[in-house]
Design a protein around this motif. Structure first.
Motif, mmCIF file in Angstrom:
data_model
loop_
_atom_site.group_PDB
_atom_site.id
_atom_site.type_symbol
_atom_site.label_atom_id
_atom_site.label_comp_id
_atom_site.label_asym_id
_atom_site.label_seq_id
_atom_site.Cartn_x
_atom_site.Cartn_y
_atom_site.Cartn_z
ATOM 1 N N GLY A 200 0.796 -1.218 0.000
ATOM 2 C CA GLY A 200 0.000 0.000 0.000
ATOM 3 C C GLY A 200 0.830 1.269 0.000
ATOM 4 N N ARG A 204 -1.904 2.342 -5.417
ATOM 5 C CA ARG A 204 -3.303 2.550 -5.060
ATOM 6 C C ARG A 204 -4.059 1.223 -5.124
ATOM 7 N NH1 ARG A 204 -2.926 7.070 -8.880
ATOM 8 N NH2 ARG A 204 -2.751 9.036 -7.751
ATOM 9 N N VAL A 206 -5.000 -0.775 -2.702
ATOM 10 C CA VAL A 206 -4.713 -1.784 -1.677
ATOM 11 C C VAL A 206 -5.660 -1.540 -0.499
ATOM 12 C CG1 VAL A 206 -2.966 -2.755 -0.140
ATOM 13 C CG2 VAL A 206 -2.314 -1.921 -2.415
ATOM 14 N N GLU A 207 -6.780 -2.267 -0.491
ATOM 15 C CA GLU A 207 -7.799 -2.153 0.554
ATOM 16 C C GLU A 207 -7.623 -3.316 1.524
ATOM 17 O OE1 GLU A 207 -12.609 -1.337 0.915
ATOM 18 O OE2 GLU A 207 -11.828 -2.522 -0.760
ATOM 19 N N ASP A 223 -7.126 -8.988 2.424
ATOM 20 C CA ASP A 223 -7.855 -8.264 1.391
ATOM 21 C C ASP A 223 -9.325 -8.696 1.393
ATOM 22 O OD1 ASP A 223 -7.840 -10.761 0.247
ATOM 23 O OD2 ASP A 223 -6.485 -10.234 -1.384
ATOM 24 N N SER A 244 -5.054 8.288 3.959
ATOM 25 C CA SER A 244 -4.768 8.147 2.538
ATOM 26 C C SER A 244 -4.171 9.435 2.026
ATOM 27 C CB SER A 244 -6.049 7.829 1.764
ATOM 28 O OG SER A 244 -5.808 7.896 0.372
ATOM 29 N N SER A 297 -3.733 -6.457 -4.045
ATOM 30 C CA SER A 297 -4.784 -5.730 -4.753
ATOM 31 C C SER A 297 -4.921 -6.292 -6.153
ATOM 32 C CB SER A 297 -4.439 -4.238 -4.819
ATOM 33 O OG SER A 297 -5.217 -3.572 -5.787
ATOM 34 N N GLY A 337 -7.630 2.064 0.114
ATOM 35 C CA GLY A 337 -7.006 1.913 -1.188
ATOM 36 C C GLY A 337 -7.178 3.091 -2.119
#
Length: 590
Positions: A200, A204, A206-207, A223, A244, A297, A337
């Protein structure tokens, strides 16, 4: 006879009691409390910390990285200082970081030097900010300490050209993202950081959610696909813990930026949910470590094969299966993310990145149990080269060089403009040579170009070919000093080399245009400009007398009152004909 009597029915027991009493008396006589009879420590310093054996170091070298990380400057300086520390017998290396980031090539060079160093006890000191490349360098160290407050993260690569952000096609984007992802994942596997969370920092999408194994207490981030394996229902997706960097001023590692997608603007709607990345199959070959890349991700799934080729260590992250359902509990929502991850001091501690809080050198010495701490700062020559190769400085030097050269060529004999031109040229060539931004051919092209221009002006005026060749060679040599002699910069069709070449062409052109404007102004108002007007002779007045100094070695001297004809302009030196005699003359006035 009165007195106290002690009746002891058992002789063996009596001996044991007596021995115990004797030991206590001896201990009481030989043991002194820590604060008894001892002067207080200066400044009421805390008692020394217990230092683990793997961290203990007698001699500690601190290598500072402050400001922008630049290829050929920061990386070269860092590697030199690291080698000095190794040769001097340092037991530990501390990388003190206070940087907004910089160039990807320089960052990877520093990380490689740290990981291949003979000194394995390496510690990153985030003091106070390690953005972008600074965060990647921190992950490359064996441990991370930080001051409070401190910030680390936001290493999303971006492309900057002439100060503006640019986008790249997808295949070019992957060239930059793949080595960065491989670098941070390798660091995570080496030093025990969360393998998904570090991704992350550089990408971008990456949740993540944080979960804990109820059997062992181990924590890891998962994830969306793994959440569906472990829990029922939709995962919570509001108020993530980590900040973020979306919408902030881009820092990032330069030379990369993903193309804008839907929902990338601050007022755009949220992007549609992405499909979950498939979970890789477990490794069945127990004799070979699983070095395959496991993307955090779906956006990174396309570069899995490229990243896997850059990994040598196996992953320690568990493979989650339906059999693990009920063995994990949800802790919190970590990252949405929408932008690269940024961690504050508390976040670094929460997610296992922070080993200790260090605010000064004294605390750092206690952290290692060190007897000696030495700071290794950049040398004066490295600082000088860093200043002289900045874009604005090089722009000014090129313009000054061209203007001074123009004045010297149009008014020979003045000398001072020629000296200024030489100094500016040395300022243009010297520092790039010191840091590997210029090689022999650029220097040869610049000197050869000046020589051809001289032939055009003094030997074969009006021939044009020499002047044209000279201008082209001079321009090419100056542009070449902008292209770093580093991996990825060697060829114009490479992303790095092409960007350097474009930047060099633009800078030289702008400097040339500025110099031409200055030349026109100087030529039109030469006689009225302060200082410069004193370097040449002014127009004659009625009271001025024309006197000539002649070279009489070729014949009879010129007598007073004799008339002659000039063969060349007198600025102020030149040649004149007196009858059939050609002599060197100097105009004293006029």
């Amino acid at each position: 006879m009165g007195g106290l009597s002690l009746v002891i029915p058992n002789t063996g027991h009596t001996l044991r009691v007596f021995a115990s009493l004797l030991v206590l008396v001896l201990l009481g006589a030989s043991t002194t409390p820590l604060d008894a009879g001892q002067p207080p420590a200066p400044g009421n310093a805390p008692a020394p910390l217990s230092v683990p054996a793997g961290r203990q170091a007698k001699n500690v070298a601190i290598i500072t990285i402050k400001g922008e990380i630049r290829a050929g400057i920061t990386s070269t300086s860092f590697i030199r200082r690291l080698r000095d520390a190794e040769a001097s017998g340092a037991d530990a290396i501390v990388v003190e970081l206070d940087t907004p980031g910089g160039e990807v090539g320089a960052v990877l060079e520093i990380c490689d030097a740290l990981k291949s160093s003979s000194i394995k006890n390496t510690v990153a000191w985030v003091h106070p900010n390690a953005y972008s490349g600074g965060a990647i360098i921190a992950l490359a160290c064996h441990a991370i300490v930080a001051s409070d407050p401190a910030t680390m993260g936001d290493a999303l690569p971006v492309v900057t050209s002439m100060g503006f952000l640019n986008t790249l096609p997808e295949h070019e984007r992957q060239k930059f993202v793949s080595p960065l992802v491989a670098e941070v994942v390798d660091s995570a596997r080496r030093h025990g950081y969360d393998e998904y969370l570090v991704q992350g920092f550089v990408s971008r999408g990456v949740e993540l959610w944080l979960v804990e194994d109820t059997r062992t207490g181990d924590r890891l981030t998962i994830d969306r696909a793994e959440f569906a394996i472990l829990f029922d229902g939709a995962p919570p997706d509001s108020r993530p813990r980590l900040v973020s960097a979306q919408g902030s001023k881009p820092r990032g590692i330069r030379n990369y930026s993903p193309p804008p997608g839907p929902g990338s603007g601050p007022d755009s709607p949220s992007p549609p949910p992405q499909a979950a990345a498939p979970t890789p199959a477990p490794n069945t070959d127990r004799d070979r470590p699983d070095t395959s890349f496991r993307p955090a991700s779906p956006a990174l799934a396309g570069i899995s094969s490229d990243v896997s080729r850059g990994l040598d260590l196996g992953s320690q992250r568990p493979y989650l299966t339906p059999a693990d359902r009920g063995n994990y509990r949800l802790i919190e929502y970590v990252s949405d993310g929408q932008g690269p991850v940024v961690m504050k001091h508390g976040d670094m501690e929460q997610f296992g990145f922070l080993d200790a809080t260090i605010t000064n050198d004294a605390e750092l010495g206690a952290y290692f149990g060190a007897a000696s701490i030495r700071r290794l700062s950049p040398s004066w020559s490295e600082n000088f080269a860093g200043v002289m190769t900045r874009p604005l400085v090089r722009f000014v030097l090129i313009a000054v060089f061209l203007v001074a050269l123009f004045i010297e060529l149009t008014h020979p004999g003045v000398t001072l403009p020629g000296a200024v031109a030489v100094i500016a040229l040395l300022g243009l060539i010297g520092p790039p040579v010191m840091i590997g931004m210029a090689s022999w051919w650029e220097i040869a092209a610049i000197i050869g170009g000046l020589a051809f221009i001289g032939v055009e002006i003094f030997v074969l005026p009006g021939f044009t070919v020499f002047g044209l060749v000279g201008l082209v060679a001079l321009f090419a040599g100056l542009v070449g000093t902008f292209v770093k002699q580093q991996p990825g910069h060697l060829f114009p069709d490479s992303p790095q080399g092409g960007q350097d070449m474009l930047y060099g062409v633009a800078t030289v052109l702008l400097s040339t245009v500025s110099a031409i404007i200055a030349m026109y102004f100087i030529g039109k108002h030469f006689g009225s400009l302060p200082i410069i007007s004193r370097m040449v002779l002014g127009d004659p007045t009625e009271s001025d007398e024309l006197m000539l100094a002649v070279d009489a070695s070729g014949g009879a001297p010129v007598t007073t009152g004799e008339s002659g004809t000039t063969l060349t302009p007198l600025r102020p030196a030149g040649r004149a004909m007196f009858g059939e005699r050609m002599v060197d003359v100097v105009a004293e006035a006029g």
